[in-house]
Design an enzyme around this catalytic site. Structure first.
Site, short mmCIF file in Angstrom:
data_model
loop_
_atom_site.label_atom_id
_atom_site.label_comp_id
_atom_site.label_asym_id
_atom_site.label_seq_id
_atom_site.Cartn_x
_atom_site.Cartn_y
_atom_site.Cartn_z
N ASP A 180 0.69 -1.65 0.15
CA ASP A 180 0.09 -0.09 0.15
C ASP A 180 0.32 1.08 0.64
O ASP A 180 0.76 2.30 -0.82
CB ASP A 180 -1.19 -0.08 1.29
CG ASP A 180 -2.47 -1.09 1.55
OD1 ASP A 180 -1.61 -1.60 0.19
OD2 ASP A 180 -3.06 -1.42 1.71
N GLU A 202 -1.35 -8.76 13.06
CA GLU A 202 -1.38 -8.34 11.26
C GLU A 202 -0.29 -7.68 11.57
O GLU A 202 0.44 -8.17 10.07
CB GLU A 202 -2.13 -6.95 10.92
CG GLU A 202 -2.29 -6.63 9.57
CD GLU A 202 -3.76 -5.23 8.82
OE1 GLU A 202 -4.07 -4.74 10.27
OE2 GLU A 202 -3.56 -5.30 7.96
#
Ligand SMILES: *[C@@H]1O[C@H](CO)[C@@H](O)[C@H](O)[C@H]1NC(C)=O
Length: 839
Positions: A585, A809
């Site tokens: 990202d 995560e």
């Protein structure tokens, strides 16, 4: 992660509404014909070409029309999985499963029109007002930790869930038999969190069954309003029967007093089940066990009555929703048994119901078998890992397997309309209905398929059960469109759609994603399992089409260079326009996106892809394909060309190349907020000085020769504490980078700008292990770094797991803290392979 703006994701509160909006009002062209009408569409295309030429329509319009047709046309290569491979006849043991990863506990069939079951629960009488109803996994509902202690991916699992004063254990076990997927049983046990509390909580457990359309459910009600059983019939399941047994105390067979309520209506739509139950939970009842003082509780209606005030006012022919509420004092244990009719016909022996002590026995023997198989597969004990580490490994594997879902539906696709450099405005179109059997990154936050995550997931799963990996990869390859494209985020079906804001539903056919599925494919090639090779033979045309699309569609400005399509535009609010297709990202790239860019990670992915495809072609005897792939693999493998395009002498590392300046900053500019300010030097074509995961790719994917002069500098960067080395694993961006820990905009916190991610650390461990075993000038150093990195990484994940009960995560490179969403039992589960030193 390529998950877009992750903060805006979950948004469960307005999820269903968003989905409805998208489903109803959105700019969606209903066009479900897609792949099925492939031949017809091709013919129609030709006819239209002729017609429009005759009418003198613009070629541009025609091309746009043709492209949008192809975007939603399925690829014509034979399927990688045999037809009906998901049916109960072909794969009976996989027909039922915990394929609804976003609910705390539920099962369904692998079917486009499944029968679904699930559990909700609520503690009664804690606060005035409505009790908190638990059903779908949420980040912010205060439940947790929760996760599977055991799950074998097929027939058995045990999960623990902490919820305030309650501790739940949900278990299931399947029993094969008949032609329709066999039997299964559930046991739900609720205990008080703290022992010795004087006032034991009153809890309601809600067991439900939902059907989608044609199925028939016939409930049979007993004296006290409890459902004695539900019988039913569907074409796939044949005759079946659910029985909810009388509650007991845990580990005991003496019955425990329960109060019963029941609700029956048309299926309001899967995303609306929780709301529907909440809205009907509005009458006070008395729970009066003999000899104890009565207590009030909120309940569904007291007797079985068809309720058809569906929220949408319609409700005919959409299936049924039947839910039984059992209210009782904790500690307690309740069993639900599903019995398949065809397991009982034909054979003479009556099957004993899989309940009570028989169920206890089945659960125990499955748990024992799981432990044995786990040690046999991963050998953690033999390698001297501690009991805590073994438990972490089992939890990592089980959470990943317990997160496997089965989805079915139509994605939304935006065709690539770049015609002669100008983008035409087009509307998204619906992809054909497709099934997807896949693991998911996170049950609470990303409970759906993500393409590049899945390659990492399957690295773990294939060690345990190679068949599950073939099933998953086969399904993913079934999503290939006529051009060879697979959408990176798969939002299929109402339940999945309800969790995604509408702006993220659409997948663009111009955008790629790292081809990580080739990692488990390479492992299959190494292993040589005949079933894997047979699968690869069927899958080969699709793998080749997928790779070929990547290689062509993401070609860069000069030969052997590649560029991720789909970077964000250079908006004045963004520090560095993001590159979602890369999976990383907000990892900093050239400050000013342009067609002159060359992306290092993508070039390395394509090089790896060409290598794997070529090996595959050779092994399968596909001479023509091998002859075509060979030269490409050789050119991409040549270090001179990599050097020429990506070695930045001034930086001393490999790098991206593009229109770039490092003089960018976000500055407060009231009233707009943070705005990007570009200083001097002005952007110009140069190597991008962002040191981090991308810089390591030639090493991570093992593309360098052990004697390469570039290997030493890579290890320097990796091992330097001011750069990538942290006590908790390799950080995504060097601590010395100006982008380190920087927000990308007012609303966008750092994501791949320093935090430690397990997937890339696993690749790094694999590479260190690889170079540590090959003769060369850096062999000893690579081996030493492997040991240190593994200890840092595993140690931190274990500490965080023990402290929080979750896999996360990402992890902070400053204090090791778990960050982002949780549970994240996708690629963080790679910690298991790191412990097993299996790369
Ligand atoms: C780089 O970006 C700047 C600002 O957008 C632009 O003016 C310049 O032409 C670009 N240079 C190249 C080589 O693309």
């Amino acid at each position: 992660m390529a998950r877009g703006d992750r903060r805006r994701r979950g948004a469960p509160a307005d999820g269903p509404r968003t989905a409805e909006r998208a489903a109803r009002g959105g700019p969606v062209r209903r066009d479900g014909r897609g792949g099925r009408a492939r031949g017809a569409a091709g013919g129609a295309a030709l006819a239209l070409v002729v017609l429009s030429l005759a009418l003198g329509l613009s070629g541009r319009w025609l091309l746009a029309w043709y492209r949008s047709r192809r975007a939603v046309m399925l690829h014509s290569a034979p399927p990688a999985l045999p037809p009906d491979s998901s049916s109960p006849t072909v794969a009976p043991d996989l027909f039922w499963g915990t394929y609804r990863p976003h609910v705390y506990f539920g099962m369904k069939t692998r079917s486009p029109q499944p029968l679904l079951t699930g559990l909700m629960w609520a503690q009664q009488g804690t606060t005035p007002g409505t009790p908190k109803l638990r059903h779908t996994c949420e980040q912010g509902d205060g439940v947790g930790p929760y996760g599977w202690e055991f799950h074998d991916g097929v027939s058995f699992g045990r999960q623990h869930i902490q919820d305030g004063a309650l501790r739940l254990t949900t278990e299931f076990v399947k029993r094969p038999g008949g032609q329709h997927g066999g039997d299964w049983s559930w046991r739900v046990t609720v205990e008080p969190q703290a022992s010795g509390t004087s006032a034991l909580p009153l809890v309601s457990l809600f067991f439900y069954v939902v059907t989608d359309g044609k199925e028939v459910l016939v409930p049979e009600v007993g004296a006290k309003g409890q459902l004695k059983f539900i019988s039913g019939h569907t074409s796939e399941l044949g005759d079946f029967r659910f029985t909810l047994l009388a509650p007991t105390s845990p580990g005991d067979t003496t019955p425990k007093y329960g109060s019963y309520n029941v609700f029956w209506s048309s299926n309001p739509g899967l995303p609306l089940l929780t709301e529907m139950v909440k809205s009907r939970l509005n009458n006070w009842f008395q729970h009066r066990p003999p000899g104890a003082s009565p207590e009030r509780y909120l309940g569904l209606p007291g007797s079985l009555k068809w309720d058809d005030r569906g929220p949408s006012g319609q409700g005919q022919g959409q299936g049924q929703f039947l839910i039984q509420q059992v209210t009782l004092k904790v500690p307690c244990s309740v069993e639900l048994v599903f019995e398949s009719g065809s397991a009982r016909t034909g054979g003479s022996q009556a099957l004993e119901q899989l309940a009570g002590s028989l169920l206890t026995h089945a659960l125990e023997s499955h748990a024992e078998a799981f432990r044995e198989r786990f040690e046999k597969t991963f050998r953690l004990k033999e390698k001297g890992l501690s009991p805590e580490e073994q438990a972490l490994g089992q939890g990592a594997l089980s959470g990943l397997l317990g997160g496997i879902g089965y989805f079915y539906g139509q994605g939304l696709v935006l065709p690539d309309m770049e015609v002669e450099g100008s983008e035409q405005k087009v509307d998204p179109v619906l992809f054909p209905s497709v099934p997807l059997f896949t693991a998911v990154p996170s049950r609470s936050f990303f409970p759906r398929g993500f393409l590049w995550d899945e390659g990492f997931h399957q690295l773990v799963i294939q060690r345990w059960d190679p068949r599950l990996t073939r099933e998953a990869i086969g399904h993913w390859l079934g999503l290939l469109n006529a051009n060879g494209w697979i959408g990176r985020e798969q939002v299929l079906g109402d339940e999945a759609r309800a969790r995604v804001p509408s702006e993220f539903l659409v997948q663009r056919t111009a955008h790629a994603n790292p081809p990580t599925l080739l990692l488990p494919v390479a492992h299959m090639l190494d292993g040589g399992d005949p079933a894997d090779l047979a699968f690869l033979r069927r899958a080969f045309p699709r793998l080749r089409a997928w790779f070929s699309w990547l290689h062509h569609s993401q070609a860069g400005p000069v030969p052997l260079s590649y560029r991720w399509r789909g970077r964000d535009p250079a908006l004045p609010t963004l520090l560095n326009p993001k590159t979602l297709p890369s999976g990383l990202d907000d990892y900093p790239r050239a400050s000013h996106p342009s067609a002159s860019e060359r992306h290092l990670d993508l070039r390395c992915w394509v090089a790896l892809g060409s290598r794997v495809l070529m090996r595959l072609a050779e092994q399968l005897g596909e001479a023509e394909a091998a002859a075509e792939l060979g030269p490409l693999a050789a050119s991409l493998g040549a270090e001179e060309s990599l050097d020429e395009l990506h070695w930045a002498p001034e930086l001393g590392v490999f790098a991206d190349f593009g229109n770039h300046t490092k003089a960018v900053q976000l500055k407060p500019r009231p009233p707009q907020g943070l705005m990007r300010v570009v200083g001097r030097p002005h952007p110009h074509l140069q190597y991008v000085d962002a040191l981090g995961y991308v810089s390591l790719f030639p090493f991570l994917l093992r593309l360098l020769d052990p004697n390469s002069p570039r290997l030493g500098p890579m290890l320097d960067v990796l091992a330097d504490r001011r750069q990538l080395w942290s006590p908790f694993g390799l950080r995504s961006l060097a601590a010395s980078s100006p982008f380190y820990s920087q927000r990308n905009s007012e609303h966008d916190p750092p994501y791949w700008r320093g935090a430690v991610w397990l997937n890339v650390n696993y690749l790094a461990l694999g590479a260190l292990h690889y170079y540590g075993h090959l003769e060369g000038p850096h062999q000893a150093r690579a081996a030493r770094l492997h040991g240190e990195l593994r200890a840092n990484l595993v140690g931190n994940v274990r500490r965080q797991y023990q402290a929080t009960g979750f896999l996360w995560e990402q992890y902070s490179d400053q204090d090791g803290r778990g960050m982002g969403c949780r549970p994240f039992q996708g690629w963080t589960s790679l910690v298991l392979l790191a412990m097993a030193e299996d790369y």
